[in-house]
Design an enzyme around this catalytic site. Structure first.
Site, PDB file in Angstrom:
ATOM      1  N   TYR A 112       0.841  -1.211   0.000  1.00 20.39           N
ATOM      2  CA  TYR A 112       0.000   0.000   0.000  1.00 20.39           C
ATOM      3  C   TYR A 112       0.872   1.255   0.000  1.00 20.39           C
ATOM      4  O   TYR A 112       0.544   2.250   0.634  1.00 20.39           O
ATOM      5  CB  TYR A 112      -1.008   0.007   1.156  1.00 20.39           C
ATOM      6  CG  TYR A 112      -2.138  -0.957   0.919  1.00 20.39           C
ATOM      7  CD1 TYR A 112      -1.923  -2.326   1.013  1.00 20.39           C
ATOM      8  CD2 TYR A 112      -3.413  -0.517   0.563  1.00 20.39           C
ATOM      9  CE1 TYR A 112      -2.940  -3.228   0.751  1.00 20.39           C
ATOM     10  CE2 TYR A 112      -4.434  -1.420   0.301  1.00 20.39           C
ATOM     11  CZ  TYR A 112      -4.183  -2.769   0.398  1.00 20.39           C
ATOM     12  OH  TYR A 112      -5.194  -3.661   0.128  1.00 20.39           O
ATOM     13  N   HIS A 159     -16.215  -3.743  -4.445  1.00 16.02           N
ATOM     14  CA  HIS A 159     -15.603  -4.150  -5.716  1.00 16.02           C
ATOM     15  C   HIS A 159     -16.502  -5.025  -6.580  1.00 16.02           C
ATOM     16  O   HIS A 159     -16.006  -5.870  -7.334  1.00 16.02           O
ATOM     17  CB  HIS A 159     -14.270  -4.877  -5.467  1.00 16.02           C
ATOM     18  CG  HIS A 159     -13.267  -4.042  -4.744  1.00 16.02           C
ATOM     19  ND1 HIS A 159     -12.764  -2.871  -5.265  1.00 16.02           N
ATOM     20  CD2 HIS A 159     -12.676  -4.191  -3.524  1.00 16.02           C
ATOM     21  CE1 HIS A 159     -11.901  -2.350  -4.412  1.00 16.02           C
ATOM     22  NE2 HIS A 159     -11.840  -3.122  -3.340  1.00 16.02           N
TER      23      HIS A 159
HETATM   24 FE   LIG Z   1      -6.984  -4.661  -4.127  1.00 12.99          FE
END
Ligand SMILES: [Fe+2]
Ligand SMILES: *[C@@H]1O[C@H](CO)[C@@H](O)[C@H](O)[C@H]1NC(C)=O
Ligand SMILES: *[C@@H]1O[C@H](CO)[C@@H](O)[C@H](O)[C@H]1NC(C)=O
Length: 430
Positions: free
Chosen positions: A180, A304
């Site tokens: 990240y 998502h």
């Molecule tokens: Fe992801």
């Protein structure tokens, strides 16, 4: 005043004990946490190997990767006794630029041949460097995989890593979204230092997620620059032309790592490589066949839904995996845990893969808590908690899958199931 202070200390202690003794069903979902503070490179010295991690690189070989600030030799000395290095190997050095960031020297050395299930001691670069050690994977069953996606580098990540370390695993499988860093390159370095205590001791096998793309329009057009430079996987060994998809075999398990964020249509090199790789799987040599992707093909969380990487990749590749009798498909991306039954084309199918989403490693974005109701029949366990998974392949026919919730600092068993390999089912012969 002192009495007041005493009262508050007692109150705080009472709350702590209430927390410790609370029943597991009352587990409260923790909020997202900020990135951890991981020491800066210069605290370790510019010649010191840092971010050491290892990965399988062929049947009896291990790739050792580390970074130094200064220029140091790409040499690994190693042996089976501490301090006695009777073997040595050399490799290559690379680095990359990203806008104004310049990486340290990334060293990449493949060592071997190594004996299975053995502890090796090794030293990277200069003779003044500290000693590390790792254990090679077993050559035969049983073998235990730890599985964890969407790790990041928060306090939750740190809990997850503690639990994984205690699980006595042989190989870690990571279905994408590592650091990240999200363009901020020094966060790749701090992630490397955060995972080093684990990743220098056991092979970490990873595939990429959306957080690895790191393209900036007009400024940095090349995707996966940091990921490919820092987390090189054994793609050449499996006949792949890209670090974004590859396969490897360990102790009777064939593991395929797919790339959700590179071409996957039937004309793509990934698709053609996958067809060939599946054709070459010999289920008498590797009775178990496992696939990892980042964006899940099955998912009953609102997070998502409908993304092309999930919808189109499933449309293009589900048949290939089904016909090859893939046992399990692990995915990440959704920050929660979910397990499906054996599925093909959205229907229960005894010869389809078990789909498991394990994107609950603990990154700073927090949990995906919003589920589609009612729970689809093909989804049998779902929970938005941080945690990790363990797949213990006991023998050619039986494996135990378990999911362990991070109940803050404790790993608490949440889900447990026995799996049987598909070739052992007379109705699902390959
Ligand atoms: Fe992801
Ligand atoms: C694959 O390539 C062929 C020939 O170039 C083309 O006709 C077809 O549309 C392509 N298919 C996909 C899915 O891109
Ligand atoms: C495989 O492991 C399972 C579970 O422990 C056991 O029941 C079974 O008998 C084993 N099979 C063989 C061939 O050893």
């Amino acid at each position: 005043m002192a009495a007041m202070k005493g009262f508050f200390v007692m109150l705080a202690l009472a709350l702590v004990f209430a927390g410790v003794s609370r029943p597991s069903f009352a587990y409260e979902r923790p909020p997202a946490r900020k990135n951890l503070f991981v020491p800066l490179a210069k605290d370790l010295g510019p010649d010191s190997p840092q971010q050491v991690h290892i990965s399988l690189a062929g049947q009896d070989k291990m790739r050792i990767t580390w970074i130094t600030d200064n220029s140091t030799p790409a040499t690994v000395k190693y042996g089976t006794s501490s301090g006695v290095y009777d073997s040595s190997a050399s490799g290559s050095v690379s680095s990359y630029k990203y806008v104004w960031y310049e990486s340290g020297e990334i060293h990449d050395v493949v060592i071997g041949p190594l004996k299975p299930n053995n502890v090796y001691y090794y030293r990277c670069g200069l003779d003044s460097s500290p000693e590390f050690s790792f254990k090679t994977a077993p050559a035969e069953f049983p073998i235990k995989f730890a599985v964890s996606g969407d790790l990041g580098q928060t306090d939750w990540t740190s809990s997850t890593l503690d639990h994984i370390e205690k699980s006595n695993y042989d190989v870690l499988l990571l279905p994408g979204d590592l650091s990240y860093a999200d363009l901020n390159q020094p966060l790749w370095d701090s992630f490397g230092r955060l995972v080093e205590p684990l990743a220098s001791k056991r092979p970490w096998m990873v595939t990429q997620g959306n957080h690895e793309i790191e393209k900036i329009p007009l400024i940095h057009k090349q995707p996966f620059t940091a990921y490919n430079a820092r987390w090189r996987m054994p793609y050449e060994q499996s006949g792949s032309d890209s670090n974004l998809y590859y396969s490897f075999e360990v102790a009777g398990v064939h593991v395929i790592m797919l790339g959700s964020y590179t071409d996957f249509d039937p004309n793509s090199t990934q698709y053609i490589w996958l067809q060939t790789d599946l054709k070459n799987v010999d289920r008498s040599r590797t009775p178990w066949l496992i696939v990892l992707i980042h964006a899940p093909w099955y998912n009953s969380n609102h997070a998502h839904q409908g993304e092309t990487e999930s919808v189109d990749m499933k449309k293009d590749m589900e048949d290939l995996l089904y016909q090859a009798r893939v046992d399990v498909v692990f995915a990440g991306h959704i920050h929660a845990y979910e397990r499906f039954i054996r599925v093909y084309k959205d229907q229960a199918d005894n010869c389809g893969p078990v789909y498991i989403n394990i994107g609950d490693g603990g990154n700073r974005e927090g949990l995906a808590t919003d589920y589609i109701e009612p729970q689809p029949k093909i989804s049998v366990f779902r929970e938005a908690s941080f945690g990790h998974g363990e797949l213990e392949v006991v023998n050619a026919t039986h494996a135990q899958w378990s999911w362990h919730r991070n109940d803050d600092d404790e790993a608490v068993l949440g889900d447990l199931i026995w799996l049987t390999s598909l070739p052992s089912d007379p109705n699902c012969r390959v």
